[in-house]
Scaffold this motif. Structure first.
Motif, PDB file in Angstrom:
ATOM      1  N   ILE A  64       0.849  -1.193   0.000  1.00  0.00           N
ATOM      2  CA  ILE A  64       0.000   0.000   0.000  1.00  0.00           C
ATOM      3  C   ILE A  64       0.881   1.239   0.000  1.00  0.00           C
ATOM      4  CG2 ILE A  64      -1.707   1.310   1.312  1.00  0.00           C
ATOM      5  CD1 ILE A  64      -2.792  -1.378   2.295  1.00  0.00           C
ATOM      6  N   TYR A  65       0.557   2.181  -0.885  1.00  0.00           N
ATOM      7  CA  TYR A  65       1.337   3.413  -0.994  1.00  0.00           C
ATOM      8  C   TYR A  65       0.549   4.639  -0.537  1.00  0.00           C
ATOM      9  CZ  TYR A  65       4.937   0.903  -3.528  1.00  0.00           C
ATOM     10  OH  TYR A  65       5.939   0.043  -3.871  1.00  0.00           O
ATOM     11  N   ASP A  66      -0.703   4.760  -0.945  1.00  0.00           N
ATOM     12  CA  ASP A  66      -1.546   5.908  -0.599  1.00  0.00           C
ATOM     13  C   ASP A  66      -0.828   7.238  -0.807  1.00  0.00           C
ATOM     14  OD1 ASP A  66      -3.824   4.484  -0.002  1.00  0.00           O
ATOM     15  OD2 ASP A  66      -3.360   4.307   2.121  1.00  0.00           O
ATOM     16  N   LYS A  67      -0.385   7.473  -2.045  1.00  0.00           N
ATOM     17  CA  LYS A  67       0.282   8.727  -2.343  1.00  0.00           C
ATOM     18  C   LYS A  67       0.093   9.082  -3.810  1.00  0.00           C
ATOM     19  CE  LYS A  67       4.903   7.012  -3.437  1.00  0.00           C
ATOM     20  NZ  LYS A  67       6.329   7.163  -3.094  1.00  0.00           N
ATOM     21  N   LEU A  68       0.287  10.334  -4.098  1.00  0.00           N
ATOM     22  CA  LEU A  68       0.234  10.830  -5.465  1.00  0.00           C
ATOM     23  C   LEU A  68       1.435  10.290  -6.232  1.00  0.00           C
ATOM     24  CD1 LEU A  68      -1.274  12.890  -7.329  1.00  0.00           C
ATOM     25  CD2 LEU A  68       0.423  14.568  -6.576  1.00  0.00           C
ATOM     26  N   VAL A  69       1.180   9.825  -7.448  1.00  0.00           N
ATOM     27  CA  VAL A  69       2.262   9.325  -8.296  1.00  0.00           C
ATOM     28  C   VAL A  69       2.193  10.005  -9.657  1.00  0.00           C
ATOM     29  CG1 VAL A  69       2.454   7.082  -7.150  1.00  0.00           C
ATOM     30  CG2 VAL A  69       0.913   7.330  -9.093  1.00  0.00           C
ATOM     31  N   ARG A  70       3.292   9.931 -10.365  1.00  0.00           N
ATOM     32  CA  ARG A  70       3.353  10.493 -11.717  1.00  0.00           C
ATOM     33  C   ARG A  70       2.411   9.717 -12.643  1.00  0.00           C
ATOM     34  NH1 ARG A  70       8.177  13.594 -12.767  1.00  0.00           N
ATOM     35  NH2 ARG A  70       9.428  13.749 -10.875  1.00  0.00           N
ATOM     36  N   ASP A  71       1.987  10.371 -13.714  1.00  0.00           N
ATOM     37  CA  ASP A  71       0.961   9.843 -14.617  1.00  0.00           C
ATOM     38  C   ASP A  71       1.263   8.469 -15.209  1.00  0.00           C
ATOM     39  OD1 ASP A  71      -0.315  12.251 -14.155  1.00  0.00           O
ATOM     40  OD2 ASP A  71       0.342  13.151 -16.038  1.00  0.00           O
ATOM     41  N   ARG A  72       2.518   8.182 -15.457  1.00  0.00           N
ATOM     42  CA  ARG A  72       2.858   6.921 -16.144  1.00  0.00           C
ATOM     43  C   ARG A  72       3.178   5.766 -15.197  1.00  0.00           C
ATOM     44  NH1 ARG A  72       6.559   9.700 -20.776  1.00  0.00           N
ATOM     45  NH2 ARG A  72       4.855  10.752 -21.848  1.00  0.00           N
ATOM     46  N   ILE A  73       3.155   6.018 -13.901  1.00  0.00           N
ATOM     47  CA  ILE A  73       3.482   4.966 -12.933  1.00  0.00           C
ATOM     48  C   ILE A  73       2.555   3.755 -13.050  1.00  0.00           C
ATOM     49  CG2 ILE A  73       3.621   4.428 -10.453  1.00  0.00           C
ATOM     50  CD1 ILE A  73       6.033   6.047 -11.534  1.00  0.00           C
ATOM     51  N   PRO A  74       1.227   3.943 -13.179  1.00  0.00           N
ATOM     52  CA  PRO A  74       0.379   2.752 -13.322  1.00  0.00           C
ATOM     53  C   PRO A  74       0.764   1.877 -14.517  1.00  0.00           C
ATOM     54  CG  PRO A  74      -0.972   4.624 -12.736  1.00  0.00           C
ATOM     55  CD  PRO A  74       0.412   5.161 -13.027  1.00  0.00           C
ATOM     56  N   ASP A  75       1.126   2.485 -15.637  1.00  0.00           N
ATOM     57  CA  ASP A  75       1.550   1.722 -16.813  1.00  0.00           C
ATOM     58  C   ASP A  75       2.845   0.958 -16.550  1.00  0.00           C
ATOM     59  OD1 ASP A  75      -0.648   2.584 -18.277  1.00  0.00           O
ATOM     60  OD2 ASP A  75       0.425   4.329 -19.073  1.00  0.00           O
ATOM     61  N   LEU A  76       3.774   1.600 -15.846  1.00  0.00           N
ATOM     62  CA  LEU A  76       5.037   0.927 -15.523  1.00  0.00           C
ATOM     63  C   LEU A  76       4.793  -0.271 -14.600  1.00  0.00           C
ATOM     64  CD1 LEU A  76       7.296   4.073 -14.966  1.00  0.00           C
ATOM     65  CD2 LEU A  76       7.286   2.532 -16.947  1.00  0.00           C
ATOM     66  N   ARG A  88       3.435  -3.125 -16.660  1.00  0.00           N
ATOM     67  CA  ARG A  88       4.495  -3.780 -17.442  1.00  0.00           C
ATOM     68  C   ARG A  88       5.267  -4.807 -16.617  1.00  0.00           C
ATOM     69  NH1 ARG A  88       7.091   1.431 -20.322  1.00  0.00           N
ATOM     70  NH2 ARG A  88       5.209   2.073 -21.411  1.00  0.00           N
ATOM     71  N   GLU A  89       5.244  -4.620 -15.305  1.00  0.00           N
ATOM     72  CA  GLU A  89       5.910  -5.574 -14.409  1.00  0.00           C
ATOM     73  C   GLU A  89       5.006  -6.758 -14.079  1.00  0.00           C
ATOM     74  OE1 GLU A  89       7.072  -3.341 -10.972  1.00  0.00           O
ATOM     75  OE2 GLU A  89       8.616  -2.226 -12.052  1.00  0.00           O
ATOM     76  N   GLY A  90       3.805  -6.799 -14.692  1.00  0.00           N
ATOM     77  CA  GLY A  90       2.881  -7.888 -14.458  1.00  0.00           C
ATOM     78  C   GLY A  90       2.071  -7.749 -13.176  1.00  0.00           C
ATOM     79  N   LYS A  91       2.043  -6.546 -12.618  1.00  0.00           N
ATOM     80  CA  LYS A  91       1.300  -6.286 -11.388  1.00  0.00           C
ATOM     81  C   LYS A  91       0.072  -5.454 -11.694  1.00  0.00           C
ATOM     82  CE  LYS A  91       5.563  -6.472  -8.738  1.00  0.00           C
ATOM     83  NZ  LYS A  91       6.518  -5.712  -7.941  1.00  0.00           N
ATOM     84  N   THR A  92      -0.832  -5.358 -10.745  1.00  0.00           N
ATOM     85  CA  THR A  92      -2.076  -4.615 -10.929  1.00  0.00           C
ATOM     86  C   THR A  92      -2.113  -3.407  -9.999  1.00  0.00           C
ATOM     87  OG1 THR A  92      -3.222  -6.663 -11.466  1.00  0.00           O
ATOM     88  CG2 THR A  92      -4.592  -4.767 -10.886  1.00  0.00           C
ATOM     89  N   PRO A  93      -2.015  -2.205 -10.551  1.00  0.00           N
ATOM     90  CA  PRO A  93      -2.112  -1.014  -9.709  1.00  0.00           C
ATOM     91  C   PRO A  93      -3.578  -0.670  -9.424  1.00  0.00           C
ATOM     92  CG  PRO A  93      -1.727  -0.365 -11.975  1.00  0.00           C
ATOM     93  CD  PRO A  93      -1.720  -1.873 -11.945  1.00  0.00           C
ATOM     94  N   ILE A  94      -3.868  -0.300  -8.211  1.00  0.00           N
ATOM     95  CA  ILE A  94      -5.202   0.176  -7.836  1.00  0.00           C
ATOM     96  C   ILE A  94      -5.058   1.684  -7.623  1.00  0.00           C
ATOM     97  CG2 ILE A  94      -7.116  -0.045  -6.199  1.00  0.00           C
ATOM     98  CD1 ILE A  94      -6.387  -2.664  -7.714  1.00  0.00           C
ATOM     99  N   TYR A  95      -5.733   2.467  -8.448  1.00  0.00           N
ATOM    100  CA  TYR A  95      -5.588   3.927  -8.395  1.00  0.00           C
ATOM    101  C   TYR A  95      -6.852   4.590  -8.915  1.00  0.00           C
ATOM    102  CZ  TYR A  95      -4.726   3.474 -13.392  1.00  0.00           C
ATOM    103  OH  TYR A  95      -4.856   3.183 -14.715  1.00  0.00           O
ATOM    104  N   TRP A  96      -6.976   5.882  -8.677  1.00  0.00           N
ATOM    105  CA  TRP A  96      -8.104   6.660  -9.173  1.00  0.00           C
ATOM    106  C   TRP A  96      -7.703   8.126  -9.240  1.00  0.00           C
ATOM    107  CZ3 TRP A  96      -8.254   3.795  -4.653  1.00  0.00           C
ATOM    108  CH2 TRP A  96      -8.098   4.506  -3.470  1.00  0.00           C
ATOM    109  N   PRO A  97      -8.400   8.897 -10.074  1.00  0.00           N
ATOM    110  CA  PRO A  97      -8.134  10.336 -10.130  1.00  0.00           C
ATOM    111  C   PRO A  97      -8.710  11.027  -8.892  1.00  0.00           C
ATOM    112  CG  PRO A  97      -9.898   9.772 -11.642  1.00  0.00           C
ATOM    113  CD  PRO A  97      -9.400   8.481 -11.050  1.00  0.00           C
ATOM    114  N   LEU A  98      -8.069  12.094  -8.479  1.00  0.00           N
ATOM    115  CA  LEU A  98      -8.486  12.841  -7.299  1.00  0.00           C
ATOM    116  C   LEU A  98      -9.286  14.083  -7.685  1.00  0.00           C
ATOM    117  CD1 LEU A  98      -5.085  12.753  -5.385  1.00  0.00           C
ATOM    118  CD2 LEU A  98      -7.098  11.339  -4.936  1.00  0.00           C
ATOM    119  N   ASN A  99     -10.189  14.479  -6.811  1.00  0.00           N
ATOM    120  CA  ASN A  99     -10.862  15.762  -7.010  1.00  0.00           C
ATOM    121  C   ASN A  99      -9.871  16.876  -6.657  1.00  0.00           C
ATOM    122  OD1 ASN A  99     -10.924  16.326  -4.169  1.00  0.00           O
ATOM    123  ND2 ASN A  99     -12.768  15.086  -3.974  1.00  0.00           N
TER     124      ASN A  99
END
Length: 110
Positions: free
Chosen positions: A2-14, A17-28
């Motif tokens: 668990i990270y619970d932090k803002l990440v750069r736009d391309r982090i979920p794609d990276l 690519r490692e075969g993992k599933t990111p759980i994320y959503w856009p913030l208001n």
């Protein structure tokens, strides 16, 4: 993990690519601003732990990226920023003397 932090736009794609599933959503806007401020603190803390010049430069670049996002979030133009920065620098100087103001006393009460 668990990270619970803002990440750069391309982090979920990276992560994908490692075969993992990111759980994320856009913030208001409110949560985004809070996340940006938290990210700024995180990056400053990482800068204090940086050992090499390259690590320091990397952290300063990250701080700059967050600063740019804050500038954009508030809609501040480069022209206005540069104007105000130049004015403050001319009137008040920079931070090169490393001055720390402890107190200001009224000269009549000394």
């Amino acid at each position: 993990m668990i990270y619970d932090k803002l990440v750069r736009d391309r982090i979920p794609d990276l992560i994908k690519r490692e075969g993992k599933t990111p759980i994320y959503w856009p913030l208001n806007d409110y949560d985004y601003l809070n996340a940006l401020l938290s990210k700024l603190v995180e990056e400053f803390m990482e800068l204090t732990d940086a050992a090499t010049d390259e690590e320091k430069a990397e952290e300063i670049a990250d701080i700059y990226s967050v600063w740019l996002a804050l500038k954009e979030h508030f809609g501040v133009s480069w022209k206005l920023f540069e104007k105000i920065h130049a004015k403050k620098s001319g009137e008040k100087g920079q931070f090169s003397k490393k001055l720390f103001l402890h107190e200001v006393k009224d000269s009549t009460n000394q």
